[in-house]
Design a protein around this motif. Structure first.
Motif, PDB file in Angstrom:
ATOM      1  N   PRO A 110       0.832  -1.204   0.000  1.00  0.00           N
ATOM      2  CA  PRO A 110       0.000   0.000   0.000  1.00  0.00           C
ATOM      3  C   PRO A 110       0.871   1.261   0.000  1.00  0.00           C
ATOM      4  N   THR A 111       2.163   1.097   0.269  1.00  0.00           N
ATOM      5  CA  THR A 111       3.148   2.183   0.350  1.00  0.00           C
ATOM      6  C   THR A 111       4.493   1.504   0.590  1.00  0.00           C
ATOM      7  N   ASN A 112       5.604   2.248   0.539  1.00  0.00           N
ATOM      8  CA  ASN A 112       6.916   1.571   0.553  1.00  0.00           C
ATOM      9  C   ASN A 112       7.916   2.069   1.591  1.00  0.00           C
ATOM     10  N   GLU A 113       7.473   2.669   2.674  1.00  0.00           N
ATOM     11  CA  GLU A 113       8.437   3.171   3.666  1.00  0.00           C
ATOM     12  C   GLU A 113       9.385   2.059   4.134  1.00  0.00           C
ATOM     13  N   GLU A 114       8.820   0.901   4.449  1.00  0.00           N
ATOM     14  CA  GLU A 114       9.646  -0.198   4.975  1.00  0.00           C
ATOM     15  C   GLU A 114      10.662  -0.667   3.938  1.00  0.00           C
ATOM     16  N   PHE A 150      -1.778  -1.082  -3.756  1.00  0.00           N
ATOM     17  CA  PHE A 150      -3.111  -1.639  -3.523  1.00  0.00           C
ATOM     18  C   PHE A 150      -3.560  -1.293  -2.113  1.00  0.00           C
ATOM     19  N   ARG A 151      -4.756  -0.730  -2.007  1.00  0.00           N
ATOM     20  CA  ARG A 151      -5.379  -0.506  -0.703  1.00  0.00           C
ATOM     21  C   ARG A 151      -6.818  -0.978  -0.832  1.00  0.00           C
ATOM     22  N   ASP A 152      -7.176  -1.887   0.040  1.00  0.00           N
ATOM     23  CA  ASP A 152      -8.515  -2.459  -0.048  1.00  0.00           C
ATOM     24  C   ASP A 152      -9.508  -1.486   0.598  1.00  0.00           C
ATOM     25  N   GLU A 153      -9.713  -0.377  -0.080  1.00  0.00           N
ATOM     26  CA  GLU A 153     -10.569   0.705   0.407  1.00  0.00           C
ATOM     27  C   GLU A 153     -11.986   0.177   0.672  1.00  0.00           C
ATOM     28  N   ILE A 154     -12.616   0.672   1.738  1.00  0.00           N
ATOM     29  CA  ILE A 154     -14.002   0.258   2.020  1.00  0.00           C
ATOM     30  C   ILE A 154     -14.912   0.740   0.901  1.00  0.00           C
ATOM     31  N   ILE A 166     -10.007  17.860  -3.762  1.00  0.00           N
ATOM     32  CA  ILE A 166      -9.455  16.542  -4.110  1.00  0.00           C
ATOM     33  C   ILE A 166      -7.990  16.526  -3.677  1.00  0.00           C
ATOM     34  N   GLU A 167      -7.634  15.534  -2.866  1.00  0.00           N
ATOM     35  CA  GLU A 167      -6.234  15.419  -2.430  1.00  0.00           C
ATOM     36  C   GLU A 167      -5.434  14.718  -3.531  1.00  0.00           C
ATOM     37  N   VAL A 168      -4.509  15.473  -4.141  1.00  0.00           N
ATOM     38  CA  VAL A 168      -3.710  14.880  -5.226  1.00  0.00           C
ATOM     39  C   VAL A 168      -2.276  14.570  -4.791  1.00  0.00           C
ATOM     40  N   GLY A 169      -1.878  15.111  -3.638  1.00  0.00           N
ATOM     41  CA  GLY A 169      -0.537  14.816  -3.141  1.00  0.00           C
ATOM     42  C   GLY A 169      -0.526  14.923  -1.627  1.00  0.00           C
ATOM     43  N   HIS A 170       0.421  14.234  -1.014  1.00  0.00           N
ATOM     44  CA  HIS A 170       0.490  14.267   0.452  1.00  0.00           C
ATOM     45  C   HIS A 170       1.948  14.037   0.848  1.00  0.00           C
ATOM     46  N   ILE A 171       2.494  14.953   1.639  1.00  0.00           N
ATOM     47  CA  ILE A 171       3.896  14.819   2.043  1.00  0.00           C
ATOM     48  C   ILE A 171       3.996  14.753   3.581  1.00  0.00           C
ATOM     49  N   PHE A 172       5.007  14.018   4.019  1.00  0.00           N
ATOM     50  CA  PHE A 172       5.147  13.727   5.452  1.00  0.00           C
ATOM     51  C   PHE A 172       6.593  13.879   5.904  1.00  0.00           C
ATOM     52  N   TYR A 173       6.783  14.413   7.095  1.00  0.00           N
ATOM     53  CA  TYR A 173       8.086  14.294   7.769  1.00  0.00           C
ATOM     54  C   TYR A 173       7.828  13.499   9.034  1.00  0.00           C
ATOM     55  N   ARG A 186     -10.780   7.200  -6.566  1.00  0.00           N
ATOM     56  CA  ARG A 186     -10.502   6.412  -5.360  1.00  0.00           C
ATOM     57  C   ARG A 186     -10.664   4.946  -5.732  1.00  0.00           C
ATOM     58  N   SER A 187      -9.546   4.331  -6.114  1.00  0.00           N
ATOM     59  CA  SER A 187      -9.620   2.941  -6.548  1.00  0.00           C
ATOM     60  C   SER A 187      -8.874   2.075  -5.539  1.00  0.00           C
ATOM     61  N   ARG A 188      -8.927   0.774  -5.744  1.00  0.00           N
ATOM     62  CA  ARG A 188      -8.206  -0.119  -4.828  1.00  0.00           C
ATOM     63  C   ARG A 188      -6.771  -0.304  -5.330  1.00  0.00           C
ATOM     64  N   ILE A 205       2.264  11.318  -4.659  1.00  0.00           N
ATOM     65  CA  ILE A 205       1.350  11.933  -5.633  1.00  0.00           C
ATOM     66  C   ILE A 205       0.582  10.780  -6.267  1.00  0.00           C
ATOM     67  N   GLY A 206      -0.701  11.002  -6.551  1.00  0.00           N
ATOM     68  CA  GLY A 206      -1.502   9.948  -7.175  1.00  0.00           C
ATOM     69  C   GLY A 206      -1.803  10.229  -8.641  1.00  0.00           C
ATOM     70  N   PRO A 207      -0.966   9.720  -9.569  1.00  0.00           N
ATOM     71  CA  PRO A 207      -1.205   9.986 -10.998  1.00  0.00           C
ATOM     72  C   PRO A 207      -2.562   9.496 -11.498  1.00  0.00           C
TER      73      PRO A 207
HETATM   74  C1  P5A Z   1       3.569   9.230   0.901  1.00  0.00           C
HETATM   75  C2  P5A Z   1       4.340   8.465  -0.120  1.00  0.00           C
HETATM   76  C3  P5A Z   1       1.504   7.900   1.403  1.00  0.00           C
HETATM   77  O1  P5A Z   1       1.169   6.770   1.164  1.00  0.00           O
HETATM   78  N1  P5A Z   1       3.743   7.058   1.638  1.00  0.00           N
HETATM   79  C4  P5A Z   1       4.523   7.102   0.418  1.00  0.00           C
HETATM   80  C5  P5A Z   1       2.931   8.228   1.786  1.00  0.00           C
HETATM   81  N2  P5A Z   1       0.666   8.940   1.342  1.00  0.00           N
HETATM   82  S1  P5A Z   1      -0.888   8.876   0.977  1.00  0.00           S
HETATM   83  O2  P5A Z   1      -1.441  10.160   1.262  1.00  0.00           O
HETATM   84  O3  P5A Z   1      -1.529   7.799   1.636  1.00  0.00           O
HETATM   85  O4  P5A Z   1      -1.001   8.629  -0.572  1.00  0.00           O
HETATM   86  C6  P5A Z   1      -0.342   9.487  -1.473  1.00  0.00           C
HETATM   87  C7  P5A Z   1      -1.230   9.867  -2.633  1.00  0.00           C
HETATM   88  O5  P5A Z   1      -1.698   8.710  -3.319  1.00  0.00           O
HETATM   89  C8  P5A Z   1      -2.973   8.966  -3.865  1.00  0.00           C
HETATM   90  N3  P5A Z   1      -3.935   7.951  -3.392  1.00  0.00           N
HETATM   91  C9  P5A Z   1      -4.887   7.363  -4.156  1.00  0.00           C
HETATM   92  N4  P5A Z   1      -5.199   7.514  -5.460  1.00  0.00           N
HETATM   93  C10 P5A Z   1      -6.214   6.781  -5.942  1.00  0.00           C
HETATM   94  N5  P5A Z   1      -6.925   5.899  -5.207  1.00  0.00           N
HETATM   95  C11 P5A Z   1      -6.641   5.691  -3.905  1.00  0.00           C
HETATM   96  N6  P5A Z   1      -7.337   4.815  -3.203  1.00  0.00           N
HETATM   97  C12 P5A Z   1      -5.576   6.465  -3.322  1.00  0.00           C
HETATM   98  N7  P5A Z   1      -5.029   6.527  -2.068  1.00  0.00           N
HETATM   99  C13 P5A Z   1      -4.039   7.444  -2.144  1.00  0.00           C
HETATM  100  C14 P5A Z   1      -3.389  10.344  -3.414  1.00  0.00           C
HETATM  101  O6  P5A Z   1      -3.093  11.283  -4.443  1.00  0.00           O
HETATM  102  C15 P5A Z   1      -2.499  10.594  -2.218  1.00  0.00           C
HETATM  103  O7  P5A Z   1      -2.244  11.970  -2.008  1.00  0.00           O
END
Ligand code: P5A
Length: 440
Positions: free
Chosen positions: A108-112, A139-143, A282-289, A151-153, A319-321
């Protein structure tokens, strides 16, 4: 590309399952196809747009000093047990067993994983700062997967991970991505506003979501309206300038902006009433420290100039392309279809032959098609034998910025019509002038 030989399964009717305009238009333009709930194929037209979006993301990541690699989608559960997130992540994580019964997961993400790569080979502060990114499926098994690829899986993510010796250096790395994101979204034709955000399962204290204002957005957001007119960092931004990037960060965080989870009613009410913007986004990007949240449990450390070992300070930047594509459509469409910004349009120009089979029309279109291709343009040539009305509707639907229309009457005078998809303005000009306009 000749439309007669392309694969672009457009739909005339509005698909019933689509609740928002971007989803409707992506299905109607034959860009995507749902394979199972929240899992999509990207058909050729959609793939072209997605590739252009990714190319811009990649250019801006590289400009900011991030380095591309590629990590797998399937991960071993062991890594996640090390960080402690294997159990914490819950049902959103798709857990799989291989034939040896070993627990695996679809990332679902790659920090590890990136922390594992880092610790296996980086041992000294001299190799820092380092920022590694990839553009890969998650892949995220979104509800509630919904709104198509919004918002896809299974979805695509550009995820970058920064490594620094100290928290100050890590802040500079954060600011690099902050500025790169402002540039990226601007080049995609979007106005994204950074907002203080909740960190959820990624963790850490400092976090911003980049939000595009749109009525159909899933997030409720609150911000100062002046953000809409702020200047974007230029292409010559010096990403090594600590003060320069801090100034960009300070400016873009100087006014109130927060998502509903972080909303502070009192602070928002301190903004003059006429300047308050309370909207959906619409959240298109998310950054974390998140400092040493992963480096400590996973033992990612480097030797510092003091000769001692230090756990590295990390951040991650997503960023979610596959979400950006529908977000761009939400921001740019009309009743007839999509209006692509030139930077991500699947084709630069569509040549419409109003009467395929008519020798003069065919010759004219072939001439224009060849000349534009030769000049390196992405051209779609509608050479099908559909009615002219159908061709106009298709060209408007798929949103190519420029249409060159060749009909028998104009062609008899050595002329064609050039239509701007966004304004609808049409101009009649000689065939040569039409070619020169886009070749010069
Ligand atoms: C940041 C990079 C993370 O996962 N870990 C690695 C951190 N952040 S996040 O906010 O959870 O996701 C980053 C961006 O991914 C897109 N995104 C999605 N796009 C489509 N469908 C989804 N279910 C979905 N979930 C996340 C978003 O653009 C989000 O900002």
């Amino acid at each position: 590309m000749r439309l007669s030989r392309y694969f672009m399964p457009t739909l005339k009717e509005n698909p019933k399952e689509a609740e928002i305009v971007s989803h409707r238009l992506m299905l109607r333009a034959g860009m995507i196809r749902q394979q199972s709930q929240g899992i999509y194929s990207w058909l050729p037209l959609g793939k072209r747009v997605l590739d252009k979006v990714n190319a811009i993301i990649r250019e801006e990541q590289n400009r900011a000093g991030a380095i591309e690699l590629s990590m797998p989608t399937l991960q071993s559960a062991e890594l996640w047990q090390e960080s402690g997130r294997y159990d914490a992540y819950g049902k959103e994580m798709l857990r799989i067993k291989d034939r040896q019964d070993r627990p695996m997961l679809y990332g679902p993400t790659n920090e590890e994983m990136v922390t594992d790569i880092f610790r296996s080979s980086v041992k000294s502060y001299k190799d820092l700062p380092l920022n590694l990114y990839h553009i890969q499926l998650k892949f995220r098994d979104e509800i509630r997967p919904r709104f198509g690829t919004m918002r896809s899986r299974e979805f695509m993510m550009k995820d970058a991970y920064s490594f620094d010796l100290t928290s100050e250096a890590a802040e500079h790395s954060y600011n690099k991505m902050f500025a790169a994101y402002l540039r990226t979204f601007d080049r995609l034709g979007l106005r994204a506003i950074p907002m203080r955000a909740d960190t959820g399962p990624i963790g850490g204290k400092l976090s911003h979501e980049f939000i595009i204002l749109a009525d159909t957005g899933e997030s409720e957001v609150f911000c100062h309206k002046d953000f809409v007119g702020f200047d974007i960092p230029g292409e010559h931004t010096d990403f090594d300038s600590v003060d320069g990037l801090q100034a960009i960060f300070d400016k873009w965080t100087s006014l109130y902006a927060a998502t509903s989870e972080m909303h502070d009613e009192a602070a928002f009410n301190a903004v003059p009433e006429g300047d308050r913007l309370s909207a959906r986004g619409i959240e298109v990007g998310h950054i974390f420290y998140f400092g040493t949240k992963y480096s400590e449990p996973m033992g990612a450390k480097v030797q510092g100039p003091d000769g001692k070992e230090h756990f590295v300070h990390m951040g991650s930047y997503g960023i979610g392309p596959t979400r950006l594509v529908p977000a761009i459509i939400e921001a740019s469409h009309d009743d007839n279809g999509i209006i692509w910004p030139a930077s991500v349009a699947p084709f630069d120009i569509v040549v419409i032959n109003m009467k395929a089979g008519d020798q003069a029309c065919d010759d004219t279109c072939e001439l224009i098609y060849a000349a534009l291709n030769k000049a390196g343009k992405d051209v779609l040539y509608d050479d099908t034998d559909d009615r002219a009305g159908t061709k106009f509707a298709t060209a408007d639907l798929i949103g190519v910025p420029v249409q060159i229309i060749a009909g028998p009457r104009a062609v008899a005078n050595g002329e064609v019509e050039v239509k701007d998809r966004r304004t609808g303005a049409r101009e009649t000009m000689t065939i040569e002038a039409a070619i020169n306009r886009f070749v010069a």
